[in-house]
Design a protein around this motif. Structure first.
Motif, short mmCIF file in Angstrom:
data_model
loop_
_atom_site.label_atom_id
_atom_site.label_comp_id
_atom_site.label_asym_id
_atom_site.label_seq_id
_atom_site.Cartn_x
_atom_site.Cartn_y
_atom_site.Cartn_z
N PHE A 145 -27.37 -35.02 16.57
CA PHE A 145 -28.36 -35.18 15.32
C PHE A 145 -29.28 -33.90 15.02
O PHE A 145 -29.49 -33.71 15.66
N SER A 146 -29.34 -34.39 14.14
CA SER A 146 -30.55 -32.84 13.64
C SER A 146 -31.63 -33.39 13.09
O SER A 146 -32.31 -33.57 12.25
N PRO A 147 -32.61 -32.14 14.21
CA PRO A 147 -33.71 -32.54 14.15
C PRO A 147 -34.66 -31.88 12.75
O PRO A 147 -35.57 -31.71 11.98
N ARG A 148 -33.84 -30.39 12.20
CA ARG A 148 -34.10 -29.77 11.32
C ARG A 148 -33.29 -30.95 9.91
O ARG A 148 -34.51 -30.64 8.99
N ASP B 171 -28.61 -22.21 12.78
CA ASP B 171 -27.81 -21.66 12.06
C ASP B 171 -27.05 -22.21 10.87
O ASP B 171 -26.33 -21.88 9.89
N ASN B 172 -27.95 -23.86 11.03
CA ASN B 172 -27.60 -24.43 9.94
C ASN B 172 -25.72 -24.69 9.78
O ASN B 172 -25.05 -25.26 8.97
N ARG B 173 -25.25 -25.31 10.91
CA ARG B 173 -24.04 -25.04 11.11
C ARG B 173 -23.42 -26.15 11.73
O ARG B 173 -23.76 -26.75 13.03
N ASP C 70 -21.06 -25.44 6.88
CA ASP C 70 -22.58 -25.47 6.14
C ASP C 70 -23.58 -26.83 5.85
O ASP C 70 -23.26 -27.49 4.75
N LEU C 71 -23.98 -26.52 7.01
CA LEU C 71 -25.68 -28.21 6.43
C LEU C 71 -26.26 -28.25 5.79
O LEU C 71 -27.11 -28.86 4.63
#
Length: 381
Positions: A56-59, A109-111, A126-127
């Motif tokens: 899960f990505s909070p960003r 780092d968006n990865r 790369d997200l």
């Protein structure tokens, strides 16, 4: 995630018997559990073929789940799927050239790092662009099985160390597991740490304490200094098949699943050559260890074949998927009493958490490798 640590199926699709049988074909269907609660707002959605780990990505406010793809790589390719956490709809598909199984997220780092278990490599996504930006090869093949290269180790779970710019990947083998260490700035192999026994399977990082914990399938837990990568402690614990780990940082306790597979017991003897190994536990349980000295704090029976533990420190809960029982066990993190069992047939596998809401997401496998598999969304109650 066949034969590689359990033929009861944690990743599915591996066929090399030299690795203990950790990634096997799915087990037989289970009957719908009679116990437990379905929870009032549980959602479940078919997503794709052969689903494994999630993050899960909070960003990005998204759930990322990896699919190893179907037998036909053209029509059912391996891919990372970006899901809406509210309704589990697919927002994006990121194709992978190699089959993906484990994942580790570096949100800052968006990865997203994806373990290619059968190819001894890691794919880097790369997200920000939803594109693959690299593949890190960790080892060369040791032999060929027809046209198929066979590598010295399998990769299951991964762990990101953002502070030290590293990615850790245990390399599982029946004889001589290792830890692969990748420099995430250069996307190059930095180091290989040997000496992790038979079937190094679980890993978790204590970022603040600077310790890295690795478990294996012969009842051992290793505590490594995350800076120097030296093995500072090795514990022989009262459990046998320590498949996955999580860390309760506030209580300084390791949470481990002890699988309890008879096939794995036999593989330990035949493939790892541990003929004198004496079983230490019954399996089918969660075992809790103190990180100071490795002593057992608690041993809690769960459903059959527990796979993944997940700690929600903020709400004081521990979640455990029980693959062959078809359930999710929810424990109180204070005294480890069972709060409830949630029915999730057929085979609940991996877990991730929205830390802000307490919502848990579960990948659920099916007995047939031709079946589409699902993700469940379980809100905190």
């Amino acid at each position: 995630m066949g034969s590689l640590l359990l033929c009861a199926g944690i990743l599915a699709g591996c066929a090399d018997t030299a690795h203990l049988g950790v990634y096997g074909a799915a087990t037989a269907p289970v009957a719908e559990p009679a116990i437990g609660s379905r929870l009032s707002e549980l959602q479940r959605q078919e997503i794709g073929m052969r689903l494994y780990e999630l993050a899960f990505s909070p960003r990005h406010q998204a759930v990322f789940v990896v699919s190893a793809g179907g037998e036909d790589a053209v029509h059912d390719p391996s891919q990372v799927l970006r899901l809406d956490p509210k309704d589990l709809s697919v927002q994006a598909r990121i194709p992978l050239a190699r089959r993906g199984f484990g994942v580790a997220l570096d949100d800052a780092d968006n990865r997203l790092y994806v373990g290619n278990a059968l190819d001894a490599s890691v794919t880097v996504v790369d997200l920000g662009t939803d594109e693959v930006i690299g593949v890190v090869q960790l080892a060369d093949p040791v032999r060929q099985d027809g046209d198929k290269p066979i590598y010295p180790h399998l990769l299951r779970t991964l762990a990101v160390d953002a502070k030290r710019h590293r990615l850790y990947a245990p390399g599982l083998s029946a004889q001589g597991s290792v830890l692969y260490v990748i420099d995430t700035r250069t996307l190059a192999l930095e180091r290989v740490v040997p000496g992790l026994g038979a079937g190094a399977a679980g890993i978790v990082l204590d970022e603040v304490g600077g310790m890295l914990y690795v478990s294996n399938l012969q009842g051992q837990v290793f505590a490594l200094n995350a800076q120097t990568l030296a093995i500072e402690m090795q514990w022989e614990v009262r459990a046998d098949q320590l498949l996955n780990l999580d860390l309760d940082r506030s209580r300084q306790r390791l949470i481990a699943t002890d699988l309890g597979s008879p096939r794995l017991d036999e593989a330990r003897r035949q493939k790892a050559g541990l003929v004198d190994y004496e079983k230490r536990g019954e399996g089918h349980r969660v075992v809790v260890f103190d990180t100071a000295d490795g002593h057992t704090v608690a041993s809690i029976p769960t459903g059959q074949s527990p796979i993944a533990p997940l700690v929600d420190e903020r709400r004081g809960r521990v979640y455990v998927t029980n693959r062959d029982a078809g359930t999710l066990t929810i424990l109180d993190a204070n005294d480890y009493t069972v709060i409830r069992d949630v029915a999730l047939p057929s085979h609940p596998n991996s877990l991730t958490l929205d830390p802000d809401t307490g919502t848990v997401f579960v990948s659920i496998k099916e007995p047939s490798r031709q079946a589409r598999e699902s993700v469940a969304r379980i809100p905190y109650e």
